[in-house]
Motif scaffolding. Structure first.
Motif, PDB file in Angstrom:
ATOM      1  N   TYR A 171      13.724  43.533  47.088  1.00  0.00           N
ATOM      2  CA  TYR A 171      12.925  43.303  45.879  1.00  0.00           C
ATOM      3  C   TYR A 171      13.503  42.166  45.050  1.00  0.00           C
ATOM      4  O   TYR A 171      14.711  41.886  45.093  1.00  0.00           O
ATOM      5  CB  TYR A 171      12.889  44.565  45.015  1.00  0.00           C
ATOM      6  N   SER A 172      12.634  41.546  44.245  1.00  0.00           N
ATOM      7  CA  SER A 172      13.101  40.607  43.236  1.00  0.00           C
ATOM      8  C   SER A 172      13.876  41.385  42.175  1.00  0.00           C
ATOM      9  O   SER A 172      13.674  42.597  42.013  1.00  0.00           O
ATOM     10  CB  SER A 172      11.919  39.864  42.617  1.00  0.00           C
ATOM     11  N   PRO A 173      14.762  40.746  41.406  1.00  0.00           N
ATOM     12  CA  PRO A 173      15.579  41.478  40.433  1.00  0.00           C
ATOM     13  C   PRO A 173      14.781  42.256  39.394  1.00  0.00           C
ATOM     14  O   PRO A 173      15.242  43.294  38.908  1.00  0.00           O
ATOM     15  CB  PRO A 173      16.408  40.374  39.771  1.00  0.00           C
ATOM     16  N   VAL A 212      17.870  38.917  48.918  1.00  0.00           N
ATOM     17  CA  VAL A 212      17.357  38.169  47.775  1.00  0.00           C
ATOM     18  C   VAL A 212      18.502  37.931  46.800  1.00  0.00           C
ATOM     19  O   VAL A 212      19.264  38.861  46.485  1.00  0.00           O
ATOM     20  CB  VAL A 212      16.211  38.935  47.075  1.00  0.00           C
ATOM     21  N   GLY A 216      17.051  35.957  41.741  1.00  0.00           N
ATOM     22  CA  GLY A 216      15.676  35.969  42.227  1.00  0.00           C
ATOM     23  C   GLY A 216      15.148  34.635  42.684  1.00  0.00           C
ATOM     24  O   GLY A 216      13.954  34.496  42.958  1.00  0.00           O
ATOM     25  N   ILE A 510      16.862  47.913  42.697  1.00  0.00           N
ATOM     26  CA  ILE A 510      17.223  46.790  41.817  1.00  0.00           C
ATOM     27  C   ILE A 510      18.367  47.137  40.873  1.00  0.00           C
ATOM     28  O   ILE A 510      19.033  46.245  40.341  1.00  0.00           O
ATOM     29  CB  ILE A 510      16.006  46.262  41.033  1.00  0.00           C
TER      30      ILE A 510
END
Length: 518
Positions: A171-173, A212, A216, A510
């Protein structure tokens, strides 16, 4: 004419090919090349090379050729090919090319597709659920992904994925974007707010996994074919950099895994074939990396020449042997890796770039799925073993074994949550593969067993954001997600799914929950 030219090109990949393989090459050119590529690198169908076929056994591959694969575009060929032709074609796809196929800048850029730009995406979710309590569930049975509402425990979306998607979603941050990698190199970014795929690109021929960066900005793709680490722009998956994976002697290596180390602002890379750990800076102002003897690191007094500096600066930690399957200390300064023979674990200090300790971990520990927690004022980590019916608990201060716990059998995954006193362990490699063991983290005793569906493999637990529910996969084509109350261990709900091999809660990932893999 065209088919004969293609068959000749395929034969060039196979030195010393006998007449049976010559016939198989022609069969491939006629029936398979349109979907899987004339070079077997894949097209609308997956790549058909030994590394890409993974755990698929030749007998299983022959069955797919003859009978097709349900819920995919793979048709049955039993009406076109006899038994011997199927056998020869199977041998053909399992034979490695004479030299490794190439996949470089032009190939990567040629596959890049942007479905939506960031300014075309909505500012808020198009649904009412908590966006941080979503799960992405990879269903390997029919190559789909389900987005699950972790509060209502109901699907929000289900969409088709690339073939053989890796179970580990990233996932993105901020938790908005999910990143997927397929075994044959396809990377996709999916917007969890608008429930749609944003961009795709093929970054390799055989890909191990992705990570990732902590800010991000970047996605790192670890490949086994070709032997490269590919850096993509996380916004649209455009190519940023290709890094050949080799030591200073020019000896190359497959990437075993790539990880993000958020506190260090770096990617950490495990290499399968050379005894090095790579750390690659992701921040623009990363300090210079020196090799050899340097008198001082003070500005203006450098006596060495930096090997690299700034963004993507590479630090190499040399070891006695390659290490696989990393687990990190909480500050990410230490890497715990498994030795090649699976007889022990090794702790590497990334700051000092040297070995710190040897762990007594026989039986091939599965460190990448380990967890940690506080026990009597000291942090411990625990891991399953791929060989042996044991869960090992290790003190992370003195690196001594606290306890070896007898388990139901060899397993892959160990999972927990900060709000739960229990850890859940599968035994998916044993005769008791249908049963989960529940470990009390306070007493280090197994206090309960659960069998979600008798006779069917149970594996991979993930908790909701608050730790209230534990989701268990029935790891079969006619499988399910079975949802349990994490305190009472009573079943709450069951969702039928097609081999749900991996599921990850956005918030737990995250925030680097100590109860799940990172």
């Amino acid at each position: 004419m065209r088919k004969s030219i293609l068959a000749a090109a395929l034969l060039a990949l196979l030195p010393g090919t006998a007449s049976a393989l010559e016939g198989a090459a022609a069969t491939y050119a006629e029936h398979c090349a349109a979907c899987h590529g004339g070079d077997r690198l894949g097209a609308i169908g997956p790549a058909l090379l030994p590394d890409n076929l993974g755990r698929l056994k030749p007998a299983e591959a022959a069955k797919v050729i003859a009978q097709g694969r349900p819920a995919t575009q793979m048709p049955a060929f039993s009406d076109k090919l006899n038994e011997q032709q199927v056998k020869d074609l199977t041998a053909f796809i399992f034979k490695a090319p004479d030299s490794d196929p190439k996949w470089g800048e032009a190939d990567i850029k040629g596959t890049h597709v942007v479905h939506k730009t960031r300014d075309q995406l909505p500012a808020k979710p198009v649904f009412q659920a908590d966006p941080l309590n979503l799960f992405t569930v990879v269903e390997a049975g029919d190559h789909h992904v389900t987005i699950l509402d972790g509060d209502k425990l109901e699907p929000l979306d289900r969409f088709q994925s690339r073939f053989a998607l890796h179970g580990g979603v990233k996932y993105s941050p901020d938790g908005r974007f999910a990143y997927f990698a397929s075994r044959d190199g396809w990377i996709a970014v999916y917007d969890l707010y608008s429930l749609q795929t944003v961009a795709e690109v093929r970054a390799g021929i055989n890909t191990r996994n992705i990570a990732v960066s902590e800010d991000g900005r970047f996605v790192a793709v670890g490949n086994t074919l070709p032997r490269t680490l590919v850096i993509l722009d996380a916004k649209d998956l455009s190519l940023v950099k290709i890094m050949p994976v080799a030591n200073k002697k020019g000896e190359t290596s497959r990437v075993s895994a790539v990880y993000s180390a958020p506190p260090r602002k770096s990617f950490v890379v495990a290499l399968k074939d050379i005894p090095e750990i790579w750390e690659i800076a992701t921040n623009d102002d990363a300090p210079p990396v020196y090799t050899g003897l340097v008198h001082t690191y003070e500005k203006g007094l450098d006596e060495g020449v930096p090997e690299s500096v700034g963004r993507f600066a590479l630090r190499r930690t040399e070891m006695a042997e390659p290490l696989d399957d990393f687990f990190f200390t909480t500050d990410y300064s230490g890497v715990i890796g498994a030795s090649r023979d699976g007889a022990q674990g090794t702790v590497i200090n990334l700051d000092a770039r040297r070995k710190e300790a040897t762990l007594d971990l026989p039986g091939m520990p599965h460190l990448g799925s380990g967890i940690s927690w506080m026990l009597d004022g000291r942090r411990v980590m625990a891991t399953q073993h791929l060989k042996g019916s044991t869960i090992s608990v290790i003190d992370m201060q003195d690196w001594k074994t606290v306890k070896r716990i007898d388990s139901l059998g060899p397993g892959f995954f160990l999972r927990s949550h900060e709000n739960s006193p229990y850890a859940w362990a599968d035994a998916m490699l044993s005769p008791k593969k249908d049963t989960m063991a529940i470990l009390d983290k306070r007493t280090l005793e197994i206090v309960r067993t659960i069998t979600p569906e008798p006779g069917k493999t149970a594996a991979h637990v993930e908790f909701t954001r608050d730790g209230r529910y534990a989701l268990v996969s029935v790891w079969e084509d006619d499988g399910a997600l079975v949802i349990y109350d994490a305190k009472s261990f009573e079943e709450v709900k069951r969702l039928r799914m097609r081999k749900p091999v991996g599921k990850y809660n956005v918030y737990n990932k995250i925030t680097l929950s100590e109860g799940t893999s990172h």
